[in-house]
Design a protein around this motif. Structure first.
Motif, PDB file in Angstrom:
ATOM      1  N   UNK A   1      42.448  51.616  25.601  1.00 26.10           N
ATOM      2  CA  UNK A   1      42.212  52.595  24.548  1.00 26.10           C
ATOM      3  C   UNK A   1      42.838  53.926  24.956  1.00 26.10           C
ATOM      4  N   UNK A   2      43.100  54.744  23.973  1.00 21.33           N
ATOM      5  CA  UNK A   2      43.665  56.069  24.232  1.00 21.33           C
ATOM      6  C   UNK A   2      43.180  57.034  23.171  1.00 21.33           C
ATOM      7  N   UNK A   3      43.100  58.318  23.501  1.00 20.79           N
ATOM      8  CA  UNK A   3      42.758  59.308  22.474  1.00 20.79           C
ATOM      9  C   UNK A   3      43.801  59.288  21.365  1.00 20.79           C
ATOM     10  N   UNK A   4      43.383  59.551  20.143  1.00 22.49           N
ATOM     11  CA  UNK A   4      44.298  59.562  19.009  1.00 22.49           C
ATOM     12  C   UNK A   4      44.148  60.848  18.218  1.00 22.49           C
ATOM     13  N   UNK A   5      45.221  61.190  17.546  1.00 15.70           N
ATOM     14  CA  UNK A   5      45.248  62.385  16.713  1.00 15.70           C
ATOM     15  C   UNK A   5      45.728  61.990  15.330  1.00 15.70           C
ATOM     16  N   UNK A   6      44.931  62.327  14.315  1.00 14.76           N
ATOM     17  CA  UNK A   6      45.283  62.002  12.939  1.00 14.76           C
ATOM     18  C   UNK A   6      45.585  63.277  12.159  1.00 14.76           C
ATOM     19  N   UNK A   7      46.356  63.168  11.089  1.00 11.88           N
ATOM     20  CA  UNK A   7      46.598  64.340  10.228  1.00 11.88           C
ATOM     21  C   UNK A   7      45.293  64.819   9.597  1.00 11.88           C
ATOM     22  N   UNK A   8      45.251  66.091   9.281  1.00 15.87           N
ATOM     23  CA  UNK A   8      44.074  66.637   8.618  1.00 15.87           C
ATOM     24  C   UNK A   8      43.512  67.810   9.390  1.00 15.87           C
ATOM     25  N   UNK A   9      42.448  68.393   8.876  1.00 16.55           N
ATOM     26  CA  UNK A   9      41.834  69.544   9.547  1.00 16.55           C
ATOM     27  C   UNK A   9      41.336  69.151  10.927  1.00 16.55           C
ATOM     28  N   UNK A  10      41.812  69.829  11.951  1.00 22.15           N
ATOM     29  CA  UNK A  10      41.390  69.545  13.322  1.00 22.15           C
ATOM     30  C   UNK A  10      41.228  70.854  14.058  1.00 22.15           C
ATOM     31  N   UNK A  11      40.594  70.762  15.173  1.00 22.38           N
ATOM     32  CA  UNK A  11      40.435  71.935  16.040  1.00 22.38           C
ATOM     33  C   UNK A  11      41.504  71.927  17.124  1.00 22.38           C
ATOM     34  N   UNK A  12      42.597  71.270  16.875  1.00 17.04           N
ATOM     35  CA  UNK A  12      43.642  71.156  17.892  1.00 17.04           C
ATOM     36  C   UNK A  12      43.673  69.764  18.464  1.00 17.04           C
ATOM     37  N   UNK A  13      44.502  69.595  19.449  1.00 15.18           N
ATOM     38  CA  UNK A  13      44.634  68.272  20.053  1.00 15.18           C
ATOM     39  C   UNK A  13      43.413  67.951  20.897  1.00 15.18           C
ATOM     40  N   UNK A  14      43.099  66.677  21.083  1.00  8.16           N
ATOM     41  CA  UNK A  14      41.933  66.311  21.894  1.00  8.16           C
ATOM     42  C   UNK A  14      42.063  66.840  23.316  1.00  8.16           C
ATOM     43  N   UNK A  15      40.927  67.022  23.946  1.00  5.47           N
ATOM     44  CA  UNK A  15      40.908  67.458  25.339  1.00  5.47           C
ATOM     45  C   UNK A  15      41.200  66.252  26.224  1.00  5.47           C
ATOM     46  N   UNK A  16      42.469  65.887  26.258  1.00  3.97           N
ATOM     47  CA  UNK A  16      42.877  64.685  26.975  1.00  3.97           C
ATOM     48  C   UNK A  16      44.279  64.894  27.515  1.00  3.97           C
ATOM     49  N   UNK A  17      44.617  64.222  28.607  1.00  2.00           N
ATOM     50  CA  UNK A  17      45.957  64.419  29.180  1.00  2.00           C
ATOM     51  C   UNK A  17      47.083  63.919  28.288  1.00  2.00           C
ATOM     52  N   UNK A  18      46.806  62.918  27.462  1.00  2.59           N
ATOM     53  CA  UNK A  18      47.828  62.375  26.572  1.00  2.59           C
ATOM     54  C   UNK A  18      47.141  61.541  25.509  1.00  2.59           C
TER      55      UNK A  18
END
Length: 380
Positions: free
Chosen positions: A258-275
């Motif tokens: 598994x890995x952190x993911x980023x989806x389009x839409x209102x966000x507070x920025x990228x996840x607090x993750x190395x990648x």
């Protein structure tokens, strides 16, 4: 579909070509016979269509003892493909392909129509190639015509003797791919003789590894490579059999990390993750992000699909410096399924090895797989 019962072939000079063979090929199964020259694999195959008669034992085809069948009628029910193809040089490609239906009594127009269908099936346009003569074709094209001709009477059984051995490696791989595609459609019962272990592994549902007139092991490619039955088989498949297993082990969802993911839409920025992986609104991977470059996304390595061989997946992984690949699920519209890493490839090989269990630890090299919209990825 094909059953050998204690079959032996012994010649007048005392040479034993095959000795007490007993095995069965299921309907729709592709079995490869592999071994060194003179080990008896071609003799085995030729006994199925009675080009060679056994000294003792029985061979059953669809439950019937073939020794009671008329040899000519039997051969017309069995497709036969050889290395040198054996096309008639004075006949066009279309008429070569229509030979067996015509011999079985089909009207000429019907036989030629069937031939055109099969040329299309093996990737040759009948309008372009049908009027040509064999000498006007490349080696790979002649081999395709040979396969089409063998299938023309819709035989239940197909015998193939080194069918791709006379062409160069690039064409051979292409023909193998085409034949696997074709077999997935027509599902014939196939005996294929080869001296090439990689070809046997790639094509066969099961492999018969021949010693000297006997079968040393008869099992799936993964088992033959992962658990050789005898020292002879271990020596034959080679010390690099672990690498060969990459081509017969497919990528599954539970092999992935598994890995952190980023989806389009209102966000507070990228996840607090190395990648992590950037997904579009449909859940398909479109890019990647990295903690060293916050607020920006970058192109992701091209994804590989679930079901791909580990060989293809590892080759793609080595083409990129990222160290991981997004994996998609073709059955789910190409949506993101997880990521593949070198460690995951190793675990997949351990999982596929007969007699071992998947004892992989849970991934610890990243945070929980939650995207920035609050949707937790489904567990695997």
């Amino acid at each position: 579909m094909i059953r050998f019962e204690h079959v032996t072939k012994r010649y007048a000079d005392g040479t034993t070509a095959v000795d007490d063979l007993s095995f069965e090929v299921a309907e729709g199964e592709l079995v490869t016979l592999v071994g060194p020259s003179g080990c008896g694999k071609t003799t085995t195959m030729k006994m199925v269509n009675r080009l060679i008669e056994p000294t003792s034992g029985r061979i059953l085809l669809d439950g019937q003892d073939i020794s009671a069948a008329d040899p000519v009628r039997l051969r017309r029910r069995i497709g036969y493909v050889i290395q040198q193809v054996g096309l008639f040089p004075h006949k066009t490609v279309l008429d070569n392909t229509a030979t067996v239906p015509h011999l079985l009594g089909a009207p000429r127009a019907e036989a030629r129509a069937r031939a055109a269908e099969l040329l299309e099936l093996v990737g040759l346009d009948p309008r372009k190639y049908g009027p040509r003569y064999p000498e006007q074709l490349s080696g790979g094209q002649r081999q395709r015509v040979g396969v089409a001709r063998a299938l023309a009477a819709d035989p239940p059984v197909l015998l193939m003797d080194e069918p791709f051995g006379a062409v160069d490696p690039v064409v051979r791989e292409h023909l193998q791919n085409e034949f696997l595609r074709l077999q997935s459609q027509v599902r014939k019962t196939v005996l294929l003789v080869t001296h090439d272990l990689e070809e046997a592994v790639r094509l066969g549902d099961r492999i018969a590894v021949y010693g000297h007139g006997t079968i040393e092991q008869f099992d799936t490619p993964a088992t033959v490579l992962g658990a050789p039955a005898t020292p002879y088989v271990a020596d034959f498949v080679g010390a690099d059999r672990g690498l060969k297993r990459l081509s017969v082990t497919t990528l599954r969802r539970d092999d992935l990390e598994e890995a952190p993911t980023l989806r389009p839409g209102p966000t507070a920025g990228t996840p607090d993750a190395p990648w992590g992986v950037v997904l579009d609104t449909d859940g398909r991977p479109t890019g990647r992000f990295h903690a060293d470059d916050p607020g920006r996304t970058h192109p992701a390595p091209p994804p590989v699909p679930l079901g791909a061989s580990l060989k293809d997946a590892l080759a793609a992984l080595l083409q990129d410096d990222t160290g991981w690949l997004p994996v998609t699920d073709p059955a789910d519209g190409g949506r993101y399924a997880g990521v593949l890493t070198p460690a995951a490839v190793h675990r997949a090989l351990r999982r596929a090895r007969p007699g071992t269990t998947d004892d992989r630890p849970a991934p610890t090299d990243g945070p929980a797989a939650t995207d920035t919209t609050g949707d937790t990825l489904s567990s695997r």
